[in-house]
Design an enzyme around this catalytic site. Structure first.
Site, PDB file in Angstrom:
ATOM      1  N   ARG A  51       0.876  -1.176   0.000  1.00 19.32           N
ATOM      2  CA  ARG A  51       0.000   0.000   0.000  1.00 19.32           C
ATOM      3  C   ARG A  51       0.910   1.222   0.000  1.00 19.32           C
ATOM      4  O   ARG A  51       2.125   1.101   0.032  1.00 19.32           O
ATOM      5  CB  ARG A  51      -1.007   0.000   1.151  1.00 19.32           C
ATOM      6  CG  ARG A  51      -0.668  -0.679   2.415  1.00 19.32           C
ATOM      7  CD  ARG A  51       0.417  -0.038   3.245  1.00 19.32           C
ATOM      8  NE  ARG A  51       0.188   1.387   3.441  1.00 19.32           N
ATOM      9  CZ  ARG A  51       1.113   2.271   3.672  1.00 19.32           C
ATOM     10  NH1 ARG A  51       2.392   1.911   3.731  1.00 19.32           N
ATOM     11  NH2 ARG A  51       0.846   3.541   3.832  1.00 19.32           N
ATOM     12  N   GLY A  52       0.285   2.412  -0.033  1.00 21.93           N
ATOM     13  CA  GLY A  52       1.072   3.628  -0.207  1.00 21.93           C
ATOM     14  C   GLY A  52       1.169   3.907  -1.700  1.00 21.93           C
ATOM     15  O   GLY A  52       1.495   3.003  -2.486  1.00 21.93           O
ATOM     16  N   ALA A  53       0.861   5.150  -2.080  1.00 19.07           N
ATOM     17  CA  ALA A  53       0.695   5.467  -3.502  1.00 19.07           C
ATOM     18  C   ALA A  53       1.884   5.029  -4.383  1.00 19.07           C
ATOM     19  O   ALA A  53       1.685   4.333  -5.393  1.00 19.07           O
ATOM     20  CB  ALA A  53       0.408   6.955  -3.652  1.00 19.07           C
ATOM     21  N   ARG A  88      -7.499  -0.018  -6.534  1.00 19.58           N
ATOM     22  CA  ARG A  88      -7.680   1.077  -5.568  1.00 19.58           C
ATOM     23  C   ARG A  88      -7.894   2.357  -6.369  1.00 19.58           C
ATOM     24  O   ARG A  88      -7.114   2.665  -7.262  1.00 19.58           O
ATOM     25  CB  ARG A  88      -6.470   1.183  -4.632  1.00 19.58           C
ATOM     26  CG  ARG A  88      -6.326  -0.095  -3.783  1.00 19.58           C
ATOM     27  CD  ARG A  88      -5.516   0.106  -2.548  1.00 19.58           C
ATOM     28  NE  ARG A  88      -6.095   1.053  -1.614  1.00 19.58           N
ATOM     29  CZ  ARG A  88      -5.418   1.569  -0.589  1.00 19.58           C
ATOM     30  NH1 ARG A  88      -4.151   1.256  -0.414  1.00 19.58           N
ATOM     31  NH2 ARG A  88      -5.986   2.410   0.243  1.00 19.58           N
ATOM     32  N   GLN A 200      -1.953   2.634  10.118  1.00 17.56           N
ATOM     33  CA  GLN A 200      -0.680   2.575   9.391  1.00 17.56           C
ATOM     34  C   GLN A 200       0.428   3.331  10.140  1.00 17.56           C
ATOM     35  O   GLN A 200       1.612   3.019   9.988  1.00 17.56           O
ATOM     36  CB  GLN A 200      -0.825   3.186   7.989  1.00 17.56           C
ATOM     37  CG  GLN A 200      -1.654   2.368   7.016  1.00 17.56           C
ATOM     38  CD  GLN A 200      -3.079   2.846   6.964  1.00 17.56           C
ATOM     39  OE1 GLN A 200      -3.633   3.302   7.965  1.00 17.56           O
ATOM     40  NE2 GLN A 200      -3.710   2.758   5.807  1.00 17.56           N
ATOM     41  N   ASP A 241      -1.680  10.845  -1.911  1.00 14.78           N
ATOM     42  CA  ASP A 241      -2.106   9.837  -2.885  1.00 14.78           C
ATOM     43  C   ASP A 241      -2.400  10.467  -4.228  1.00 14.78           C
ATOM     44  O   ASP A 241      -2.344   9.795  -5.271  1.00 14.78           O
ATOM     45  CB  ASP A 241      -3.326   9.090  -2.362  1.00 14.78           C
ATOM     46  CG  ASP A 241      -2.907   8.234  -1.185  1.00 14.78           C
ATOM     47  OD1 ASP A 241      -2.847   8.763  -0.070  1.00 14.78           O
ATOM     48  OD2 ASP A 241      -2.586   7.048  -1.411  1.00 14.78           O
ATOM     49  N   ASN A 251      -5.025  12.903   0.679  1.00 21.24           N
ATOM     50  CA  ASN A 251      -4.179  11.977   1.467  1.00 21.24           C
ATOM     51  C   ASN A 251      -5.067  11.268   2.474  1.00 21.24           C
ATOM     52  O   ASN A 251      -6.286  11.505   2.539  1.00 21.24           O
ATOM     53  CB  ASN A 251      -3.056  12.755   2.165  1.00 21.24           C
ATOM     54  CG  ASN A 251      -1.974  11.830   2.702  1.00 21.24           C
ATOM     55  OD1 ASN A 251      -1.517  10.926   1.998  1.00 21.24           O
ATOM     56  ND2 ASN A 251      -1.579  12.010   3.949  1.00 21.24           N
ATOM     57  N   LYS A 252      -4.461  10.394   3.260  1.00 14.56           N
ATOM     58  CA  LYS A 252      -5.188   9.553   4.208  1.00 14.56           C
ATOM     59  C   LYS A 252      -6.161  10.365   5.060  1.00 14.56           C
ATOM     60  O   LYS A 252      -5.834  11.472   5.499  1.00 14.56           O
ATOM     61  CB  LYS A 252      -4.170   8.820   5.093  1.00 14.56           C
ATOM     62  CG  LYS A 252      -4.753   7.868   6.113  1.00 14.56           C
ATOM     63  CD  LYS A 252      -5.703   6.857   5.516  1.00 14.56           C
ATOM     64  CE  LYS A 252      -5.061   6.007   4.463  1.00 14.56           C
ATOM     65  NZ  LYS A 252      -6.050   5.190   3.708  1.00 14.56           N
TER      66      LYS A 252
HETATM   67  O1  MRU Z   1      -4.437   3.469   2.306  1.00 15.60           O
HETATM   68  P1  MRU Z   1      -2.937   3.570   2.197  1.00 15.60           P
HETATM   69  O2  MRU Z   1      -2.219   2.959   3.363  1.00 15.60           O
HETATM   70  O3  MRU Z   1      -2.420   3.087   0.870  1.00 15.60           O
HETATM   71  O4  MRU Z   1      -2.709   5.133   2.274  1.00 15.60           O
HETATM   72  C1  MRU Z   1      -1.414   5.656   2.295  1.00 15.60           C
HETATM   73  C2  MRU Z   1      -1.387   7.101   2.434  1.00 15.60           C
HETATM   74  O5  MRU Z   1      -2.377   7.776   2.559  1.00 15.60           O
HETATM   75  C3  MRU Z   1      -0.070   7.737   2.315  1.00 15.60           C
HETATM   76  O6  MRU Z   1       0.014   8.864   3.118  1.00 15.60           O
HETATM   77  C4  MRU Z   1       0.098   8.139   0.857  1.00 15.60           C
HETATM   78  O7  MRU Z   1      -0.037   7.018   0.013  1.00 15.60           O
HETATM   79  C5  MRU Z   1       1.343   8.781   0.587  1.00 15.60           C
HETATM   80  S1  MRU Z   1       2.558   7.553   0.460  1.00 15.60           S
HETATM   81  C6  MRU Z   1       4.052   8.050   0.210  1.00 15.60           C
END
Ligand code: MRU
Length: 366
Positions: A51-53, A88, A200, A241, A251-252
């Protein structure tokens, strides 16, 4: 970054597949899994083993390689592109990586596609590492300037979710500067938002900072505003993201509230964004960006480990109560002090981003 003292990436290709760190097992176990097919890649992204963009993008790119090994025809490429894109909806790196690989494959005969897809996956992974390293250096300059005002005390940084190396191929985005500072001997301490519902921050950010020896403290999501009011946060930095061409930041979930609290307390709020996280096609309102609505079980329950190390899921919400679980929110550009990209720090405006990336702005839009 280091795991048990050994330099490790989050994803790497081997002869018969792609290996990943299974992030659903962290922080309780360090598990490496092998993806052998595009179906495995789709599942790994969908279940958030990765996970993470930026890491979603790299996994999707390698997923295209796994797909063309089985079916290099045009139909095979299109089907893999569609299946991976559907995993996603919010992180734009996914579409960017898939389009990049698909464009590379389109002019080639099927027989040449396997090698080309593998090379494209490796390039995307290596570019991610290079971009994040550069973001780390630009962020370090910001940290040094902020630390100069701290007169010898560790710089107090707040972050949300996980935008560390686990969210990328290596180094991280928001945490790249933290690692660069720590390695350069600049004293830093990180306030880590736990980041409900999937935690996370508590599970991943805290684990990776601990592996690298960076001082940090996990806090509940609601503590940030209080700490800011009490002068215990010097700056906040988060990942993204998807950031629009005019600097609105998706973002999250919960990022927006931290940006509001930072503004109320005159605390700089930075966003680390490698260019593949910028959606140049969105120049107007960010409300066109799809916000992932996730399973309510993530809110109604909490996942962890018992004292004996057994994985466990326990219910926290009143049985039967409806729950809602939007995964991301939009922080308006006006609340963002600066966007740290691989080319430097931009103002969170259309003009600021265009100055660093003039080739990405459509001629009519300038
Ligand atoms: O749902 P996730 O865990 O994939 O979300 C991740 C985030 O929101 C991060 O902050 C975002 O992807 C930036 S990652 C460098």
């Amino acid at each position: 970054m280091n795991v048990h003292g050994k330099p490790t990436r989050t994803i790497w290709a081997v002869d018969d597949g792609v290996e990943i760190i299974d992030q659903t097992a962290l922080p309780h176990a360090f598990v490496v899994r092998k993806l052998r097919s595009v179906e495995d890649a789709v599942r790994a992204i969908g279940t958030m083993q990765v996970r993470g963009a930026p890491l979603i993008g790299a996994t999707a790119a390698y997923g295209m390689w796994l797909a063309v090994r089985a079916d290099p025809s045009n139909g095979g490429v299109t089907a893999a592109h569609e299946a991976l894109l559907a995993t996603r909806p919010t992180a734009v790196n996914l579409r960017w990586a898939l389009d990049t690989v698909a464009a590379r494959l389109a002019p080639l005969p099927p027989a040449a596609r396997v090698a080309a897809a593998r090379a494209a996956g490796d390039e995307i992974a290596d570019e991610d590492v290079a971009m994040n390293r550069a973001i780390g250096q630009h962020t370090l300059a910001l940290f040094r300037a902020a630390a100069a005002r701290r007169t010898g005390q560790p710089l107090q940084i707040l972050t949300h979710c996980n935008a560390g190396w686990l969210a990328t191929v290596d180094h991280g985005t928001a945490l790249a500067g933290v690692y660069a500072a720590h390695d350069a001997g600049l004293a830093v301490h990180v306030w880590v938002d736990e980041t409900r519902p999937r935690n996370q921050g508590a599970a991943l950010t805290a684990w990776e900072l601990g592996q690298h020896g960076v001082p940090h403290t996990v806090i509940v999501d609601n503590a940030g505003g209080h700490l800011m009011q009490r002068g215990r946060v010097d700056l906040a930095i988060v990942g993204t993201d998807r950031t629009t061409a005019s600097g609105d930041v998706v973002n999250k979930i919960g990022t927006y509230l931290k940006a509001l609290a930072a503004r109320d307390n005159a605390i700089p709020f930075y966003v680390a964004a490698p260019s593949p996280s910028i959606d140049w096609s969105i120049t107007g309102a960010a409300d066109v960006i799809p916000i992932e609505e996730r399973d309510g079980e993530e809110v109604a329950t909490v996942v962890g480990a018992t004292a004996s190390g057994e994985g466990a899921r326990v219910r926290v919400a009143a049985p039967g109560s409806p729950v809602a679980n939007p995964g991301f929110d939009v922080t308006p550009a006006r609340l963002v002090t600066g966007i740290v990209t691989e080319r430097g720090v931009a103002l969170a405006t259309r003009e600021g981003l265009a100055q660093l990336f003039p080739e990405r702005v459509p001629p009519t839009g300038r």
